[in-house]
Design a protein around this motif. Structure first.
Motif, short mmCIF file in Angstrom:
data_model
loop_
_atom_site.label_atom_id
_atom_site.label_comp_id
_atom_site.label_asym_id
_atom_site.label_seq_id
_atom_site.Cartn_x
_atom_site.Cartn_y
_atom_site.Cartn_z
N ARG A 183 75.60 29.73 52.56
CA ARG A 183 75.32 28.47 53.25
C ARG A 183 76.28 27.37 52.78
N TYR A 184 76.55 27.33 51.49
CA TYR A 184 77.49 26.33 50.97
C TYR A 184 78.90 26.60 51.50
N VAL A 185 79.28 27.86 51.54
CA VAL A 185 80.61 28.22 52.02
C VAL A 185 80.78 27.82 53.48
N ARG A 186 79.75 28.03 54.28
CA ARG A 186 79.83 27.64 55.69
C ARG A 186 80.06 26.14 55.83
N GLU A 187 79.34 25.35 55.06
CA GLU A 187 79.48 23.90 55.19
C GLU A 187 80.88 23.44 54.77
N TRP A 188 81.39 24.05 53.71
CA TRP A 188 82.74 23.70 53.25
C TRP A 188 83.78 24.08 54.29
N LEU A 189 83.67 25.28 54.86
CA LEU A 189 84.61 25.70 55.88
C LEU A 189 84.59 24.78 57.10
N GLU A 190 83.39 24.39 57.52
CA GLU A 190 83.30 23.50 58.67
C GLU A 190 83.92 22.14 58.36
N GLN A 191 83.69 21.64 57.16
CA GLN A 191 84.30 20.36 56.77
C GLN A 191 85.82 20.48 56.78
N GLN A 192 86.35 21.58 56.25
CA GLN A 192 87.80 21.77 56.21
C GLN A 192 88.41 21.87 57.60
N GLY A 216 92.62 34.93 56.40
CA GLY A 216 91.56 34.31 57.20
C GLY A 216 90.25 35.03 56.98
N SER A 217 89.14 34.33 57.11
CA SER A 217 87.83 34.91 56.79
C SER A 217 86.73 34.30 57.64
N THR A 218 85.69 35.09 57.84
CA THR A 218 84.44 34.54 58.33
C THR A 218 83.68 33.94 57.15
N VAL A 219 82.59 33.26 57.45
CA VAL A 219 81.77 32.69 56.38
C VAL A 219 81.31 33.79 55.43
N ALA A 220 80.78 34.86 55.99
CA ALA A 220 80.23 35.93 55.16
C ALA A 220 81.32 36.59 54.31
N GLU A 221 82.48 36.82 54.91
CA GLU A 221 83.58 37.46 54.17
C GLU A 221 84.05 36.59 53.00
N LEU A 222 84.16 35.29 53.25
CA LEU A 222 84.62 34.40 52.18
C LEU A 222 83.57 34.26 51.08
N GLU A 253 81.43 36.53 50.20
CA GLU A 253 81.45 37.78 49.43
C GLU A 253 82.69 37.83 48.52
N ALA A 254 83.83 37.40 49.04
CA ALA A 254 85.07 37.47 48.27
C ALA A 254 85.05 36.56 47.06
N THR A 255 84.33 35.45 47.16
CA THR A 255 84.32 34.46 46.08
C THR A 255 83.05 34.51 45.23
N GLY A 256 82.04 35.26 45.68
CA GLY A 256 80.78 35.32 44.95
C GLY A 256 79.98 34.04 45.06
#
Length: 343
Positions: free
Chosen positions: A42-51, A27-33, A35-38
């Motif tokens: 902002r894009y990661v946050r939108e994807w996580l919220e959609q999921q 499990g991850s926060t937006v920032a952690e994910l 950083e982990a994926t490079g």
């Protein structure tokens, strides 16, 4: 539309390693994910919220501030999205859908001209998606259930002298290696004309421990050097894609030794055209108009079979190719039908 968007979002998650990073991190926060994926936060946050909205991911605390929310891949969803050997692994459908629409302008042009669209125009997503989707089937079913259900074939593959198998249109070669693992005596030659697929097959073979019994060749099955060498010819989900299926089946017949047989696996569509169809029929027609028919229309006088290849069509192709024996095998599978052809 919602289902289509979910599939494309899954494609992003697979291609960019987002699901893998979530699973590895528990499990991850937006920032952690990010950083982990490079990837960009902002894009990661939108994807996580959609999921989360689609129920693919869950939140530890939905009321937390956006930057503190922890997104988790729940049990069961990890198997469907990450376990490449599980029969429940469904993530590759994203690659297949994206691949089918990648050359959409060429498909529209083909509708007008009657020409075809070459297989290579569908890109890496197509052959990668096919290989990843069928891998669990090959590893769990091909050598454990499907081939053992054909008693004469099963007995010959276990007997001496060791049998030779030609896996025609082998793609990335996972079927070839599955046959070799299931039958420790046999030698399998994977044959395909697609350069990218054979290159991938060679990479899979490198660490498989099967290099002494499996080879891959970018070669035409009609090559005279291959004739009369094989006790079994196997073809998985490829006959309907071929521009010249009768000629290919004729070449496959020539590959067989005395007493050998060919097993063809293709889609389990209805025996006749009777709309409205079930989900399998609808899915196959969708793949057909976007990919399988355009691929099968390449070349002068191409057959243009399409994904919806009914048993009578397979029988006709086999008869025209010179096979005298034709059997629809009683192998139970929701998606595939199996045929045995004998000279």
């Amino acid at each position: 539309m919602v289902g289509t968007m979910d599939i494309l979002a899954v494609y992003i998650g697979v291609r960019l390693g987002l699901y893998r990073a979530l699973a590895d991190g528990g499990g991850s926060t937006v920032a952690e994910l990010a950083e982990a994926t490079g990837l960009h936060e902002r894009y990661v946050r939108e994807w996580l919220e959609q999921q989360a909205m689609s129920g693919i991911l869950v939140l530890d605390d939905a009321d937390a501030a956006p930057e503190e929310r922890r997104y988790v891949l729940p049990p069961g969803h990890d198997e469907a999205l990450l376990d490449e050997t599980s029969l429940n692994y469904i993530a590759p459908v994203g690659k297949l859908i994206v691949a089918c629409t990648r050359p959409i302008d060429e498909v529209l042009a083909a509708f007008r001209s009657g020409d075809g669209v070459p297989y290579a125009d569908y890109g890496a997503d197509l052959h990668e998606g096919q290989a990843q989707f069928t891998r669990p089937l090959f590893e769990n079913l091909l050598g454990a259930e499907w081939l053992p259900a054909i008693s004469e074939v099963n007995e010959r593959l276990r007997a001496d002298p060791p049998a030779r198998v030609a896996d025609v249109a082998c793609g990335q070669g996972l079927s070839s290696m599955a046959i070799a693992r299931a039958y420790p005596k046999v030698h399998v030659d994977g044959i395909d004309l697609d350069e990218a697929s054979i290159a991938a097959a060679e990479r899979h073979l490198a660490d498989s421990g099967l290099k002494d019994r499996v080879t891959f060749q970018r070669r035409d099955a009609a090559d005279a050097g291959l004739q009369g060498n094989y006790e079994l010819v196997y073809m998985h989900e490829a006959l309907h894609d071929l521009s010249y299926p009768v000629q290919v089946l004729e070449a496959c017949r020539g590959l067989l030794t005395q007493g050998g047989s060919m097993v063809v696996c293709d889609e389990r569509v209805a025996d006749s055209f009777s709309p409205p169809g079930d989900d399998i029929e609808r899915l196959c027609y969708g793949f057909s108009i976007l990919h399988c028919l355009p691929v099968g229309m390449v070349g002068e006088g191409a057959a243009g079979t399409g994904t919806v290849m009914r048993p009578d069509t397979v029988r006709r192709y086999a008869d025209e190719a010179g096979f005298t024996g034709f059997e629809v095998l009683p192998i139970e599978n929701d998606f595939y039908r199996f045929y045995r052809l004998t000279p």
